[in-house]
Design a protein around this motif. Sequence first.
Motif, PDB file in Angstrom:
ATOM      1  N   HIS A   1      16.258 -31.273   9.982  1.00  0.00           N
ATOM      2  CA  HIS A   1      15.217 -32.005  10.672  1.00  0.00           C
ATOM      3  C   HIS A   1      15.439 -33.287  10.993  1.00  0.00           C
ATOM      4  O   HIS A   1      15.157 -33.730  11.944  1.00  0.00           O
TER       5      HIS A   1
ATOM      6  N   ARG B   1      16.174 -35.451  14.538  1.00  0.00           N
ATOM      7  CA  ARG B   1      15.269 -36.350  15.041  1.00  0.00           C
ATOM      8  C   ARG B   1      15.947 -37.628  15.644  1.00  0.00           C
ATOM      9  O   ARG B   1      15.272 -38.479  16.366  1.00  0.00           O
TER      10      ARG B   1
ATOM     11  N   GLU C   1      14.498 -42.778  16.948  1.00  0.00           N
ATOM     12  CA  GLU C   1      14.283 -41.515  16.355  1.00  0.00           C
ATOM     13  C   GLU C   1      12.921 -41.057  16.703  1.00  0.00           C
ATOM     14  O   GLU C   1      12.036 -41.609  17.184  1.00  0.00           O
ATOM     15  N   CYS C   2      12.851 -39.616  16.603  1.00  0.00           N
ATOM     16  CA  CYS C   2      11.376 -39.040  16.824  1.00  0.00           C
ATOM     17  C   CYS C   2      10.744 -38.952  15.554  1.00  0.00           C
ATOM     18  O   CYS C   2      11.236 -38.804  14.626  1.00  0.00           O
TER      19      CYS C   2
ATOM     20  N   ARG D   1       8.185 -37.185  14.980  1.00  0.00           N
ATOM     21  CA  ARG D   1       7.134 -35.960  14.616  1.00  0.00           C
ATOM     22  C   ARG D   1       7.547 -35.502  13.298  1.00  0.00           C
ATOM     23  O   ARG D   1       8.316 -35.769  12.516  1.00  0.00           O
TER      24      ARG D   1
ATOM     25  N   TYR E   1       7.719 -33.025  10.069  1.00  0.00           N
ATOM     26  CA  TYR E   1       8.421 -32.000   9.545  1.00  0.00           C
ATOM     27  C   TYR E   1       7.892 -30.737   9.898  1.00  0.00           C
ATOM     28  O   TYR E   1       6.662 -30.645   9.483  1.00  0.00           O
TER      29      TYR E   1
ATOM     30  N   CYS F   1       8.677 -30.234  19.263  1.00  0.00           N
ATOM     31  CA  CYS F   1       8.284 -31.230  20.343  1.00  0.00           C
ATOM     32  C   CYS F   1       7.469 -30.847  21.337  1.00  0.00           C
ATOM     33  O   CYS F   1       7.701 -29.796  22.072  1.00  0.00           O
TER      34      CYS F   1
ATOM     35  N   HIS G   1      11.004 -32.552  24.716  1.00  0.00           N
ATOM     36  CA  HIS G   1      12.121 -33.720  24.499  1.00  0.00           C
ATOM     37  C   HIS G   1      12.046 -34.705  25.661  1.00  0.00           C
ATOM     38  O   HIS G   1      13.083 -35.134  25.897  1.00  0.00           O
TER      39      HIS G   1
ATOM     40  N   CYS H   1      11.589 -37.733  25.543  1.00  0.00           N
ATOM     41  CA  CYS H   1      11.298 -38.626  24.554  1.00  0.00           C
ATOM     42  C   CYS H   1      10.937 -39.945  24.914  1.00  0.00           C
ATOM     43  O   CYS H   1      10.209 -40.852  24.198  1.00  0.00           O
TER      44      CYS H   1
END
Length: 175
Positions: free
Chosen positions: A78, A82, A88-89, A91, A93, A97, A101, A103
């Motif tokens: 995970h 990210r 980095e994302c 969100r 765990y 998304c 994506h 982003c």
Amino acid sequence: MTSEGIFITDAVLNGLPPHIAQVIAGHDSLNTTMGYAAIYPADAIEAHRAFIARGRATRPADEYRAAPRGEWDEFLSHFERRKLALGECGRAYGTDCSHEHACVRCPVLIVNPVERSRLEEIRNNLHARIIEAEREGWLGEAEGLRWKSSRTRTNRTSACCTPPWCSAGPRHPAR
């Protein structure tokens, strides 16, 4: 020793985390709280470990099982998924998304300050596309691009700031 000092010392030695004692005592600084506590940091750590052990003893043992290899690998992957070109994302765990994506306009994008110039390049490209869409009469396209540009501007602002907990510079140093 004051009654406050006795309370804090007793609470921390019985496993209350010092930062919780700080909140209870109403102190602005953990150093103030620990100044009242007549203990050494090692004592606080051992007392907290004992507190955690007592808490775990009251819970079903299967809650503390070792994760099977596949489950652990999925958890670690995970965080690998990210990693993005711009940072980095953020969100949580186990969540998908919700922005498919996209982003650059996502509010949970954690922009790497090193990538600020790239984000600026994307913003400039969006601005040029907005001008083109307005010139060509593509009003829906222009509206969508303006929204995307506003999100990009927000992420650009967040890339300018080094978080207060990071004294070593960029949040995500070169890997």
